[in-house]
Enzyme design. Structure first.
Site, PDB file in Angstrom:
ATOM      1  N   ASP A  41      -8.071  -4.825  -0.237  1.00 18.45           N
ATOM      2  CA  ASP A  41      -8.588  -5.512  -1.409  1.00 18.45           C
ATOM      3  C   ASP A  41      -8.340  -7.010  -1.387  1.00 18.45           C
ATOM      4  O   ASP A  41      -9.009  -7.769  -2.076  1.00 18.45           O
ATOM      5  CB  ASP A  41      -7.966  -4.923  -2.681  1.00 18.45           C
ATOM      6  N   HIS A  76       0.850  -1.186   0.000  1.00 20.02           N
ATOM      7  CA  HIS A  76       0.000   0.000   0.000  1.00 20.02           C
ATOM      8  C   HIS A  76       0.883   1.232   0.000  1.00 20.02           C
ATOM      9  O   HIS A  76       1.948   1.232   0.611  1.00 20.02           O
ATOM     10  CB  HIS A  76      -0.910   0.006   1.239  1.00 20.02           C
TER      11      HIS A  76
HETATM   12  N1  ACO Z   1       4.292  -7.699  -5.037  1.00 20.41           N
HETATM   13  C1  ACO Z   1       5.637  -7.737  -5.149  1.00 20.41           C
HETATM   14  N2  ACO Z   1       6.453  -6.682  -4.944  1.00 20.41           N
HETATM   15  C2  ACO Z   1       5.869  -5.513  -4.614  1.00 20.41           C
HETATM   16  C3  ACO Z   1       4.468  -5.386  -4.484  1.00 20.41           C
HETATM   17  C4  ACO Z   1       3.662  -6.528  -4.704  1.00 20.41           C
HETATM   18  N3  ACO Z   1       2.339  -6.478  -4.594  1.00 20.41           N
HETATM   19  N4  ACO Z   1       4.151  -4.113  -4.160  1.00 20.41           N
HETATM   20  C5  ACO Z   1       5.313  -3.460  -4.076  1.00 20.41           C
HETATM   21  N5  ACO Z   1       6.372  -4.304  -4.353  1.00 20.41           N
HETATM   22  C6  ACO Z   1       7.806  -3.970  -4.287  1.00 20.41           C
HETATM   23  C7  ACO Z   1       8.232  -3.115  -5.459  1.00 20.41           C
HETATM   24  O1  ACO Z   1       8.675  -3.898  -6.547  1.00 20.41           O
HETATM   25  C8  ACO Z   1       9.331  -2.297  -4.816  1.00 20.41           C
HETATM   26  O2  ACO Z   1      10.469  -3.087  -4.706  1.00 20.41           O
HETATM   27  P1  ACO Z   1      11.960  -2.428  -4.813  1.00 20.41           P
HETATM   28  O3  ACO Z   1      12.027  -1.446  -3.662  1.00 20.41           O
HETATM   29  O4  ACO Z   1      12.891  -3.576  -4.666  1.00 20.41           O
HETATM   30  O5  ACO Z   1      12.016  -1.773  -6.153  1.00 20.41           O
HETATM   31  C9  ACO Z   1       8.835  -2.032  -3.407  1.00 20.41           C
HETATM   32  O6  ACO Z   1       7.974  -3.163  -3.127  1.00 20.41           O
HETATM   33  C10 ACO Z   1       8.038  -0.745  -3.237  1.00 20.41           C
HETATM   34  O7  ACO Z   1       6.972  -0.741  -4.194  1.00 20.41           O
HETATM   35  P2  ACO Z   1       6.399   0.558  -4.895  1.00 20.41           P
HETATM   36  O8  ACO Z   1       5.685   0.159  -6.151  1.00 20.41           O
HETATM   37  O9  ACO Z   1       7.463   1.599  -4.979  1.00 20.41           O
HETATM   38  O10 ACO Z   1       5.350   1.032  -3.805  1.00 20.41           O
HETATM   39  P3  ACO Z   1       4.198   2.099  -4.043  1.00 20.41           P
HETATM   40  O11 ACO Z   1       3.912   2.697  -2.720  1.00 20.41           O
HETATM   41  O12 ACO Z   1       4.533   2.997  -5.184  1.00 20.41           O
HETATM   42  O13 ACO Z   1       2.978   1.180  -4.548  1.00 20.41           O
HETATM   43  C11 ACO Z   1       1.109  -0.267  -4.585  1.00 20.41           C
HETATM   44  C12 ACO Z   1       1.953   0.729  -3.761  1.00 20.41           C
HETATM   45  C13 ACO Z   1       0.726   0.364  -5.949  1.00 20.41           C
HETATM   46  C14 ACO Z   1      -0.172  -0.560  -3.824  1.00 20.41           C
HETATM   47  C15 ACO Z   1       1.940  -1.558  -4.802  1.00 20.41           C
HETATM   48  O14 ACO Z   1       2.278  -2.124  -3.541  1.00 20.41           O
HETATM   49  C16 ACO Z   1       1.206  -2.603  -5.662  1.00 20.41           C
HETATM   50  O15 ACO Z   1       1.315  -2.537  -6.898  1.00 20.41           O
HETATM   51  N6  ACO Z   1       0.439  -3.544  -5.034  1.00 20.41           N
HETATM   52  C17 ACO Z   1      -0.341  -4.513  -5.782  1.00 20.41           C
HETATM   53  C18 ACO Z   1      -1.636  -3.880  -6.265  1.00 20.41           C
HETATM   54  C19 ACO Z   1      -2.624  -3.640  -5.135  1.00 20.41           C
HETATM   55  O16 ACO Z   1      -2.877  -4.501  -4.302  1.00 20.41           O
HETATM   56  N7  ACO Z   1      -3.240  -2.443  -5.146  1.00 20.41           N
HETATM   57  C20 ACO Z   1      -4.262  -2.067  -4.159  1.00 20.41           C
HETATM   58  C21 ACO Z   1      -3.809  -0.932  -3.308  1.00 20.41           C
HETATM   59  S1  ACO Z   1      -4.969  -0.674  -2.004  1.00 20.41           S
HETATM   60  C22 ACO Z   1      -6.175   0.247  -2.661  1.00 20.41           C
HETATM   61  O17 ACO Z   1      -6.123   0.863  -3.668  1.00 20.41           O
HETATM   62  C23 ACO Z   1      -7.414   0.242  -1.874  1.00 20.41           C
END
Ligand code: ACO
Length: 418
Positions: A354, A297
């Site tokens: 979610d 998140h």
């Molecule tokens: N699976 C695997 N790796 C992940 C995931 C995931 N679900 N989410 C983040 N990471 C990793 C990234 O690759 C990154 O790794 P790194 O530091 O080695 O490059 C690190 O964790 C940080 O991730 P970011 O994408 O920079 O985090 P951000 O805060 O921008 O994104 C987000 C948050 C979009 C929710 C992300 O965690 C994601 O894509 N999750 C899956 C989709 C999801 O469940 N969305 C619902 C959000 S809740 C809502 O809207 C109600």
């Protein structure tokens, strides 16, 4: 406002930035005059570090896992309140008295009928149109019927709140090729929605679970869809157009669309033989481009307080419905694997709202592609309250800056010379 000031000197020019302190001791540097005084702007991709507004609606602390609407803890509201009361709270800032709540409920019922043209449009949409596209389309169409939608009036908030569950239920049926079920004004908001969606009375357990889900989704401060509603509203667009834009923003799998993506991912893992370790390994491998949907998140970096409440509700609903599903076993395995894996722990990636909501929606019987419309139904009071606040605050039109990285000026060459 704090006594502190930040003095910035750039290129020989100086500006003094006041420091704003929120009621929960959040500190912000106000850079209003930065460009005027120094010629510089700030750059912050994804607004990770930028407050776009001040708000009195929702407080959340991602580190501590706190979420409060108008000062009330989400856990208290989920346990003791109901969705209509929470909608009132978000809109008007205070919990209603018995008389105010009764009046609000009655107005929601009185305004819930959908104009016939809107039902005709729904039926005329191409077969297979995604439910979120249907919802965005008919929401903006309401502005053709209710032409005063840009005004800051009770009629506007109530009209959209009243019609939304009826619209969402119609869309849920439309996307399955089923006939619409009549709107029953004897039923309460959530009971009527479930009745219209499934064509049969819903049990108290389901009504309670749905109510809780809607409360947990009702607002989440300046997230992607809410910021979109405020941005569109800032141009003085009407409430229907602003909410329709929010619906489109919510649709994406990185935001509300994650609840659909979670279930589709669980289905894919099941079809592949159910080896969760393989998918966890893929999620850790950046080259795979694969992410575990429902994990991580933007702001919650310890736990998502909504997920904590929903995990419990999820267990109760599944128990009550006696649902046995391989996907649920896979979900539990994924959750455990991720919670114990250093990749996820070190990046603070925990199951978000979610992850569990998708599982509950599936157990209740909603088709997977309609899940995000349920999120929209829950988020509506938040969107409307934020739209209202934006207008009450008389905020200026949203218009970010950019740093241009394209070609500098060059002469046009005739096509024959290229
Ligand atoms: N699976 C695997 N790796 C992940 C995931 C995931 N679900 N989410 C983040 N990471 C990793 C990234 O690759 C990154 O790794 P790194 O530091 O080695 O490059 C690190 O964790 C940080 O991730 P970011 O994408 O920079 O985090 P951000 O805060 O921008 O994104 C987000 C948050 C979009 C929710 C992300 O965690 C994601 O894509 N999750 C899956 C989709 C999801 O469940 N969305 C619902 C959000 S809740 C809502 O809207 C109600």
């Amino acid at each position: 406002m704090s006594e502190d000031k930040v003095t910035i000197t750039l290129g020989g020019k100086t500006t003094e930035c006041p420091v704003l302190v929120g009621t929960e001791n959040e500190y912000a540097i106000n850079i209003d005059k930065l460009r005027e005084d120094t010629g510089f702007v700030t750059l912050d991709f994804g607004y990770k570090n930028t407050g776009a507004t001040t708000s009195k609606i929702t407080f959340l602390d991602g580190e501590l896992g706190i979420l409060r609407y108008r000062g009330y803890e989400i856990a208290d509201l989920a346990e003791k309140s109901n969705f209509v009361e929470v909608a009132y709270l978000l809109l008007y800032g205070e919990l209603p008295t018995t008389a105010q709540l009764a009046d609000f409920n009655q107005k929601l019922k009185d305004n819930s009928d959908i104009p016939a043209e809107v039902a005709t449009i729904l039926k005329a949409l191409p077969k297979g149109t995604h439910p979120m596209a249907q919802l965005a389309a008919v929401t903006v169409v309401l502005s053709g019927v209710y032409k005063d939608g840009a005004k800051l009036t009770d009629e506007n908030y109530i009209n959209i709140l009243a019609k939304f569950p009826v619209l969402v239920a119609m869309i849920i049926r439309n996307s399955q090729g089923l006939d619409f079920v009549a709107n029953d004004k004897n039923l309460d908001y959530v009971a009527n929605f479930l009745h219209m969606a499934f064509g049969k009375p819903a049990s108290d357990v389901l009504i309670d679970a749905m109510d809780k889900l809607l409360i947990l989704h009702a607002d989440h401060e300046q997230n992607c869809s809410t910021s979109t509603v405020r941005m569109v509203g800032s141009s003085n667009a009407n409430v229907y157009a602003s909410v329709s834009a929010g619906i489109s923003a919510l649709w994406g799998p990185l935001h509300g669309g994650a609840n659909q993506a979670v279930l589709e991912q669980l289905e894919a893992i099941e079809k592949d033989g159910g080896d969760t370790a393989k998918f966890v390994a893929m999620a850790k491998d950046k080259a795979s481009g694969f992410r575990l949907m429902g994990f991580g998140h933007r702001v919650y970096k310890n736990f998502d307080p909504r997920a904590k409440i929903l995990k419990k509700a999820c267990d109760e609903v599944l128990d009550d419905l006696g649902v046995q599903d391989k996907k649920l076993t896979i979900a539990v395995e994924l959750e455990q694997a991720a919670l114990n894996d250093d990749y996820f722990v070190s990046r603070k990636l925990y199951p978000n709202v979610d992850f569990y909501s998708g599982i509950i929606y599936q157990a209740i019987g909603f088709p997977t592609d309609t899940f995000t419309t349920l999120f929209a139904l829950g988020r509506l009071p938040g969107w409307v309250a934020q739209w209202k606040e934006l207008k009450e605050n008389k905020e200026p039109i949203g218009r970010p800056r950019q740093i241009y990285l394209g070609a500098t000026v060059r002469p046009y060459s005739d096509i024959t010379e290229r």
